[in-house]
Write a protein that holds these residues in place. Structure first.
Motif, short mmCIF file in Angstrom:
data_model
loop_
_atom_site.label_atom_id
_atom_site.label_comp_id
_atom_site.label_asym_id
_atom_site.label_seq_id
_atom_site.Cartn_x
_atom_site.Cartn_y
_atom_site.Cartn_z
N ASN A 180 0.84 -1.19 0.00
CA ASN A 180 0.00 0.00 0.00
C ASN A 180 0.88 1.25 0.00
N ILE A 181 0.41 2.30 -0.63
CA ILE A 181 1.17 3.56 -0.62
C ILE A 181 0.54 4.48 0.42
N ALA A 182 1.24 4.60 1.53
CA ALA A 182 0.79 5.44 2.64
C ALA A 182 1.31 6.87 2.43
N SER A 183 1.71 7.55 3.49
CA SER A 183 2.06 8.97 3.37
C SER A 183 2.72 9.42 4.67
N MET A 184 3.40 10.57 4.62
CA MET A 184 3.83 11.19 5.87
C MET A 184 2.63 11.48 6.77
N LEU A 185 1.46 11.67 6.15
CA LEU A 185 0.26 11.96 6.94
C LEU A 185 -0.38 10.70 7.50
N SER A 186 0.28 9.55 7.32
CA SER A 186 -0.07 8.36 8.10
C SER A 186 0.50 8.49 9.51
N PHE A 187 1.47 9.42 9.68
CA PHE A 187 2.13 9.63 10.96
C PHE A 187 1.82 11.01 11.54
N GLN A 188 1.52 11.98 10.67
CA GLN A 188 1.36 13.36 11.09
C GLN A 188 -0.02 13.88 10.69
N PRO B 91 9.04 4.32 5.67
CA PRO B 91 9.17 5.69 5.18
C PRO B 91 10.29 5.78 4.14
N VAL B 92 10.00 6.44 3.03
CA VAL B 92 11.02 6.77 2.03
C VAL B 92 10.91 8.28 1.87
N ASP B 93 11.56 8.99 2.79
CA ASP B 93 11.22 10.40 3.02
C ASP B 93 12.42 11.35 3.09
N GLY B 94 13.59 10.87 2.71
CA GLY B 94 14.76 11.75 2.78
C GLY B 94 15.15 12.14 4.19
N GLY B 95 14.61 11.41 5.18
CA GLY B 95 14.91 11.70 6.59
C GLY B 95 13.91 12.61 7.28
N TRP B 96 12.78 12.92 6.59
CA TRP B 96 11.78 13.85 7.14
C TRP B 96 11.36 13.49 8.57
N LEU B 97 11.03 12.22 8.79
CA LEU B 97 10.52 11.82 10.11
C LEU B 97 11.62 11.77 11.16
N ALA B 98 12.88 11.72 10.72
CA ALA B 98 13.99 11.69 11.67
C ALA B 98 14.34 13.08 12.18
N ARG B 99 13.86 14.12 11.49
CA ARG B 99 14.24 15.48 11.87
C ARG B 99 13.57 15.88 13.19
#
Length: 251
Positions: free
Chosen positions: A140-148, A243-251
């Motif tokens: 499934n293709i989720a999103s950063m908004l699955s977390f935020q 997450p394939v996010d360039g480190g977004w969630l790690a910031r």
């Protein structure tokens, strides 16, 4: 056999006409999979890419927001000779407005496509895989908004948060039956859906400052994760939201 070899496998990819769907379809094809592309518009370029990689391509036109479309799509894929091996639920839509002004029509349009249709595609696909006694992978293709939470996209946030939960629930039910259910959560990707954000100078600058990798993702950045989750390399991975996010969630 390579852990990442998809030779002899079929992948059904929704929203395969552009953006992330097109990139994932090509990535899976380059790993050896034949592709069933599902979309509302022509998939001419995707078909050409897949065929250039030496793989077969079957196009299915469908509006996944319509009731009953999910079972019909899987039925057409099987009738065309595809096997129930890999399903990538990428098709999606987004509506933007302040929550005080958000309409019921915009709510339903997004939930029907981004969440309801995904569940019933998973259901129809899993039934076919179990009937054929084949191991299968659902991505499934989720999103950063699955977390935020995000802003101004209430139905999109609800759908993508729900999608993360459905991914885990289906993994719990189907892992022991030979079906892996996982999700990719892309970061901010250069697609049609993010054109409005990228054209907003202030928002674009704020987003870039938050991404450790220092750039927006390109659709092809999602292909490697999809190949991993579709391949034997992920046979013991169940219910993950990658997450394939360039480190977004790690910031």
């Amino acid at each position: 056999m390579s852990l990442f070899d998809l030779s002899g496998r079929w992948a059904v990819v929704t929203g395969a006409n552009t953006g992330i769907g097109r990139a994932i379809a090509l990535g899976l094809a380059e790993a050896g999979a034949d592709i069933v592309g599902v979309g509302r518009s022509a998939m001419t370029e995707t078909a050409a890419d897949v065929k250039a990689a030496g793989r077969r391509f079957v196009a299915i036109a469908a509006d996944l927001s319509q009731a009953g479309s999910a079972a019909a799509v899987i039925g057409k894929a099987l009738a065309a000779g595809a096997l129930p091996d890999i399903l990538v639920n990428n098709a999606g839509t987004i509506r933007r407005a302040d929550s005080l002004d958000f309409t019921e029509e915009d709510w339903d349009a997004v939930l029907d496509t981004n969440l309801k249709s995904v569940f019933f595609l998973c259901q129809a696909f899993a039934r076919a895989a179990l009937a054929a006694e084949r191991r299968a992978k659902i991505i499934n293709i989720a999103s950063m908004l699955s977390f935020q939470g995000g802003v101004r996209v209430p139905s999109y946030t609800a759908a993508k948060s729900g999608l993360a939960g459905i991914t885990r629930l289906l993994a719990n039910e189907w892992a022991a039956r030979g079906i892996n259910v996982n999700a990719i959560a892309p970061g901010y990707v250069e697609t049609n859906n993010t054109a409005a954000l990228r054209s907003d100078v202030e928002r674009n600058a704020d987003i870039l400052k938050r991404i450790p990798a220092g750039r927006w993702a390109r659709p092809e950045d999602m292909a490697g994760a999809a190949v991993f989750l579709a391949s034997p390399a992920s046979d013991y991975v169940h219910g993950a939201i990658l997450p394939v996010d360039g480190g977004w969630l790690a910031r």
